[in-house]
Enzyme design. Structure first.
Site, PDB file in Angstrom:
ATOM      1  N   LYS A  83    -117.214 -24.038   1.316  1.00 19.67           N
ATOM      2  CA  LYS A  83    -116.728 -24.085   2.696  1.00 19.67           C
ATOM      3  C   LYS A  83    -116.029 -25.424   2.934  1.00 19.67           C
ATOM      4  O   LYS A  83    -116.509 -26.466   2.470  1.00 19.67           O
ATOM      5  CB  LYS A  83    -117.906 -23.913   3.669  1.00 19.67           C
ATOM      6  CG  LYS A  83    -117.488 -23.817   5.138  1.00 19.67           C
ATOM      7  CD  LYS A  83    -118.678 -23.461   6.046  1.00 19.67           C
ATOM      8  CE  LYS A  83    -118.283 -23.369   7.509  1.00 19.67           C
ATOM      9  NZ  LYS A  83    -119.396 -22.977   8.394  1.00 19.67           N
ATOM     10  N   SER A 158    -118.949 -19.049  11.630  1.00 25.51           N
ATOM     11  CA  SER A 158    -117.778 -19.789  11.226  1.00 25.51           C
ATOM     12  C   SER A 158    -117.500 -19.790   9.726  1.00 25.51           C
ATOM     13  O   SER A 158    -116.410 -20.175   9.303  1.00 25.51           O
ATOM     14  CB  SER A 158    -117.922 -21.238  11.689  1.00 25.51           C
ATOM     15  OG  SER A 158    -119.020 -21.863  11.026  1.00 25.51           O
ATOM     16  N   SER A 182    -123.815 -19.089  11.633  1.00 23.42           N
ATOM     17  CA  SER A 182    -122.568 -19.035  10.859  1.00 23.42           C
ATOM     18  C   SER A 182    -122.689 -18.695   9.379  1.00 23.42           C
ATOM     19  O   SER A 182    -121.668 -18.501   8.723  1.00 23.42           O
ATOM     20  CB  SER A 182    -121.821 -20.348  10.987  1.00 23.42           C
ATOM     21  OG  SER A 182    -121.161 -20.388  12.222  1.00 23.42           O
TER      22      SER A 182
HETATM   23  N1  GLN Z   1    -121.021 -19.129  16.806  1.00 21.03           N
HETATM   24  C1  GLN Z   1    -121.793 -20.292  17.087  1.00 21.03           C
HETATM   25  C2  GLN Z   1    -120.915 -21.344  17.704  1.00 21.03           C
HETATM   26  O1  GLN Z   1    -119.799 -21.049  17.952  1.00 21.03           O
HETATM   27  C3  GLN Z   1    -122.444 -20.800  15.837  1.00 21.03           C
HETATM   28  C4  GLN Z   1    -121.518 -21.459  14.909  1.00 21.03           C
HETATM   29  C5  GLN Z   1    -122.175 -22.006  13.684  1.00 21.03           C
HETATM   30  O2  GLN Z   1    -123.273 -21.566  13.320  1.00 21.03           O
HETATM   31  N2  GLN Z   1    -121.526 -22.980  13.071  1.00 21.03           N
HETATM   32  O3  GLN Z   1    -121.292 -22.439  17.955  1.00 21.03           O
END
Ligand code: GLN
Length: 500
Positions: A83, A158, A182
């Protein structure tokens, strides 16, 4: 050779050990596939074949000289997608943002260092929501990622680039990070197995910070077995991360490799929170997904597990508490991006203040700005007590709910995501709808617990995920509970069609 790239990490490791294929050949197979498919899927932000192949050559050499236990380990020569949130020496590390669009890291994150030490090959850096803020991978400065199961749909976020890369067989496994879901949510939407470890198990050093008290890195792969192999390499104490936990090194695959009879989960108590299944909340989850979750739980009963009804009464407060705490921490973490030290700087400005303001205005996207505004607001004098402090109290209540729940059961199960993959653009204009994609995952981060998502079937040809939540440090157990299900089901072995 398609069969080779569809293999899981443990099978590839055997193929490398048996000299059926070299790491250079294997890496080239994936690089060729990335070259062919990435223009459509957009899973990778950066690919650098020369660097990948140099690592693969080194891995082949260490396998050639390594007799058992010397020189080579299970990940030696295994290509993995990383990532783009992990600082990677000599590579671009963009975090999905224009702000870091030109940032070449001078050092490796601990996760990258650990994989390098294990002999793994970096296949490339994967696309992600900007600064990991999102549930659809549409907030990336480098464009949305498409879900290989249906390219009109999102892969989740994400860690959507990592998920799409593995689903489209552009990599056998990948890393992700999970602040509120995410790893688990994109795993669910792309038919992968993903694990968010207990907070503090994997070092955050060199991982671009979003919400430091919630962020945790973990593996995404085709099977629980593979996630165990990856976590073995990723985890461990790191003095450079003050929240890293000093614990004895463990083999996360030890329960998987232990012998088991035809009721391998006899005695296991699965907690089913009424807030995940109850009728009023049930409206939050699509009936098709709920049906698949129910069927998976029935399968677990066949494996010998019992189910108990439990309650997580403060669960409904998890999304509101998270959207105070995560933006608060983000607003502080992101203050370092000022156009001075690294990253994007506006080309034109008349004084220092204007340079800061323009660099940040041009360098950050809409969602990131929204979080910074919310975060500075809830931390500001006069609002701190009403919002931030209150959210911290709610966070404690949520963690306590889990403590009480784990007195009654060993593992909690429910859906990972309330729906299968939604259409690109469907929720982009409505942030609250987007935030609700994580209603089942966020509480786990607030409590710092480990959580997994595993494939549990298909609704209208789109994959759905079953979520497994464990008590602190129960990763080996969670992985085993996932593995036993994967031994009697084949959902996780299915690949999207149309990419051969
Ligand atoms: N969807 C959540 C957010 O927008 C979690 C994102 C994540 O786990 N990085 O913050």
């Amino acid at each position: 050779m398609t069969a080779m790239i569809a293999r899981n990490v443990s099978a590839l490791s055997q193929a490398l050990a048996a000299k059926e294929i070299s790491s250079v050949e294997l890496t080239q197979l994936y690089l060729d596939r990335i070259a062919r498919l990435n223009p459509e899927i957009n899973a990778f932000v950066t690919v650098d074949a020369d660097k990948s192949l140099a690592q693969a050559r080194a891995a082949d050499e260490s396998r050639a000289v390594g007799k058992a236990g010397k020189g080579a380990g299970p990940l030696t020569g295994i290509p993995l997608a990383q990532k783009d949130i992990f600082c990677t020496k000599g590579w671009l590390t963009t975090c999905g943002s224009r702000m870091l669009g030109n940032f070449v890291s001078p050092y490796d994150a601990t996760v990258i260092e650990n994989y390098n030490a294990a002999g793994a090959v970096i296949l490339g850096k994967t696309n992600m929501d900007e600064f990991a803020m999102g549930s659809s991978n549409e907030t990336s400065y480098f464009g949305a990622v498409k879900n290989p199961w249906d390219t009109a749909r999102v892969p989740g976020g994400s860690s959507g680039g990592s998920a799409a890369a593995v689903a489209a067989l552009m990599a056998p496994a990948a890393t992700g990070t999970d602040t509120g879901g995410s790893i688990r949510q994109p795993a669910a939407l792309c038919n992968l197995t993903g694990l968010k470890p207990t907070y503090g198990v994997v070092s955050r050093y060199g991982m671009v910070a979003f919400a430091s008290s919630l962020d945790q890195a973990g593996p995404m792969g085709r099977s629980a077995e593979d996630c165990a192999l990856l976590l073995n390499a990723m985890a461990g104490f790191d003095e450079r991360d003050s929240t890293s936990l000093s614990r004895e090194k463990e083999d996360y695959g030890r329960e998987i490799s232990a012998a088991a009879g035809d009721k391998p989960l006899a005695g296991l108590k699965i907690g089913l929170p009424k807030e995940f299944f109850g009728t009023s909340e049930r409206s939050g989850c699509s009936p098709e997904v709920m049906q698949l979750v129910d069927a998976a739980i029935a399968e677990y009963r066949k494996l010998g597990a019992e189910t108990v009804d439990i309650s997580l009464p403060n669960m409904k407060l998890s999304v509101p508490a998270y959207y105070v705490i995560a933006p608060a921490e983000a607003s502080s973490n992101l203050s370092r991006f000022d156009g001075v030290r690294y990253g994007y700087r506006a080309p034109e400005y008349s004084d220092l203040n204007e340079m800061y303001a323009r660099s940040r205005a041009q360098g950050f996207g809409v969602e990131v700005k929204r979080r910074i505004l919310i975060g500075t607001y809830v931390l500001s004098h006069g609002y701190y007590d009403a919002y931030y402090l209150q959210a911290q109290r709610v966070r404690r209540l949520i963690a306590n709910d889990f403590v009480a729940a784990f007195r009654q059961c060993d593992v909690i199960m429910g859906p990972t995501s309330p729906s299968t993959a939604f259409n690109l653009g469907e929720k982009a204009a409505d942030p609250v709808q987007m935030y609700l994609s994580d209603i089942y995952t966020i509480a786990v981060n607030l409590a710092g617990l480990p959580g997994m998502s595993i494939p549990c079937g298909f609704a209208s040809s789109l994959p759905a995920g079953l979520q497994l939540i464990g008590d602190y440090f129960s990763e080996a157990k969670l992985l085993n509970v996932a593995h036993r299900y994967q031994q009697t089901t084949d959902w996780h072995l299915r690949h999207p069609s149309g990419f051969d």
